[in-house]
Design a protein around this motif. Structure first.
Motif, PDB file in Angstrom:
ATOM      1  N   ARG A  23       0.860  -1.187   0.000  1.00  0.00           N
ATOM      2  CA  ARG A  23       0.000   0.000   0.000  1.00  0.00           C
ATOM      3  C   ARG A  23       0.892   1.231   0.000  1.00  0.00           C
ATOM      4  O   ARG A  23       1.420   1.620   1.038  1.00  0.00           O
ATOM      5  N   GLN A  26       1.840   5.844   2.295  1.00  0.00           N
ATOM      6  CA  GLN A  26       1.447   5.826   3.702  1.00  0.00           C
ATOM      7  C   GLN A  26       2.133   6.949   4.477  1.00  0.00           C
ATOM      8  O   GLN A  26       3.230   7.379   4.166  1.00  0.00           O
ATOM      9  N   THR A  27       1.471   7.402   5.529  1.00  0.00           N
ATOM     10  CA  THR A  27       2.037   8.407   6.422  1.00  0.00           C
ATOM     11  C   THR A  27       2.861   7.713   7.510  1.00  0.00           C
ATOM     12  O   THR A  27       2.817   6.481   7.664  1.00  0.00           O
ATOM     13  N   SER A  29       2.262   7.848  10.653  1.00  0.00           N
ATOM     14  CA  SER A  29       1.314   7.222  11.589  1.00  0.00           C
ATOM     15  C   SER A  29       0.819   5.887  11.056  1.00  0.00           C
ATOM     16  O   SER A  29       0.654   4.924  11.821  1.00  0.00           O
ATOM     17  N   ASP A  30       0.560   5.805   9.741  1.00  0.00           N
ATOM     18  CA  ASP A  30       0.129   4.538   9.145  1.00  0.00           C
ATOM     19  C   ASP A  30       1.169   3.449   9.378  1.00  0.00           C
ATOM     20  O   ASP A  30       0.833   2.308   9.740  1.00  0.00           O
ATOM     21  N   GLU A  33       1.746   2.169  13.194  1.00  0.00           N
ATOM     22  CA  GLU A  33       0.754   1.231  13.713  1.00  0.00           C
ATOM     23  C   GLU A  33       1.099  -0.222  13.394  1.00  0.00           C
ATOM     24  O   GLU A  33       0.598  -1.135  14.047  1.00  0.00           O
ATOM     25  N   GLN A  34       1.956  -0.449  12.402  1.00  0.00           N
ATOM     26  CA  GLN A  34       2.217  -1.803  11.925  1.00  0.00           C
ATOM     27  C   GLN A  34       3.434  -2.462  12.567  1.00  0.00           C
ATOM     28  O   GLN A  34       3.642  -3.665  12.409  1.00  0.00           O
TER      29      GLN A  34
END
Length: 254
Positions: A23, A26-27, A29-30, A33-34
């Motif tokens: 994906r 992404q930022t 923050s994105d 989270e992972q």
């Protein structure tokens, strides 16, 4: 090249690249989270990847979006692996035909679906000429000949060797030799979603940075990014060496 191998040597950085491959755009923050690491840790890995040109970023408002940049890896493949092995079919250009809606094309609030970036040892004027000159395009753009003028409101046509129209691009904005924004309407399959692309040229001492952004590309057409990798890699090789990389059936997925 040392920076590329250093960046790829860390499994966390490889995982970040895998995430962007799945994906793009992404930022921080994105991505945070992972992974089981601090925000500072993710930022540190992103900085290493950006220094190696394996990712590029764009900013829209207060958000910074990160994109996988496959061109440095492709250039390594072209240098060492391609003389020995055929390119896999996975790098083929995905067929795409676009219908255009002016309001959507001019909407600059959205961020690109993907971004490719490479450094080419040439002047900005030479790179701009290669992008808009019909005598240059056969050397890197799948043997097509470009017709038309790169002026806002005009349409550029890329013709295949048999004379048929392979691609048409309406020029939205042109600022030579730095920026060219166009629609993207291949004549391969009907009823494809609209898209547009932008060439950005930044001159540096002894070289230019070429950035290719593509917008409004639906998920099922995401493979078009592989076509851009091949085009940019062949453009770089031709401008720097005067020799065009051959397009093999394996490159085209045949």
């Amino acid at each position: 090249m040392d920076a590329i191998f250093k960046a790829l040597g860390d499994p966390a950085r490889r995982a970040i690249l895998d995430s962007l491959k799945a994906r793009d755009g992404q930022t921080l923050s994105d991505l945070e989270e992972q992974f089981e690491m601090t925000r500072f840790g993710v930022m540190k890995h992103l900085n290493v990847l950006e220094d190696a040109s394996l990712i590029v970023t764009t900013k829209k408002g207060r958000f910074k979006f990160h994109y996988l940049n496959a061109l440095p890896l492709q250039e390594a493949i072209d240098r060492w692996i391609d003389p020995l092995l055929a390119k896999p079919a996975a790098r083929a250009v995905i067929d795409l035909k676009s219908k255009l809606e002016t309001a959507q094309m001019l909407d600059t609030s959205n961020h690109p679906d993907f971004v490719h970036q490479t450094i080419i040892q040439c002047t900005a004027a030479a790179l701009w000429d290669a992008l808009i000159n019909g005598e240059a395009t056969p050397h890197y753009y799948f043997d097509t000949v470009l017709e038309g003028d790169a002026n806002p409101g005009e349409t550029l046509i890329y013709r295949a060797p048999d004379g048929s129209e392979m691609l048409s691009c309406d020029v939205i904005a042109a600022d030579p030799p730095n920026r060219l924004e166009m629609t993207f309407a291949p004549h391969f399959i009907p009823n494809a979603a609209p898209s547009r692309h932008v060439y950005l040229i930044d001159e540096m001492p002894g070289a230019c940075r070429l950035t290719i952004e593509h917008y409004n590309l639906p998920p099922e057409m995401a493979g078009i990014r592989n076509g851009w990798v091949l085009i940019a890699s062949r453009l770089k090789t031709w401008l720097e060496t005067g020799t065009a990389l051959p397009v093999t059936p394996e490159m085209m997925g045949r």
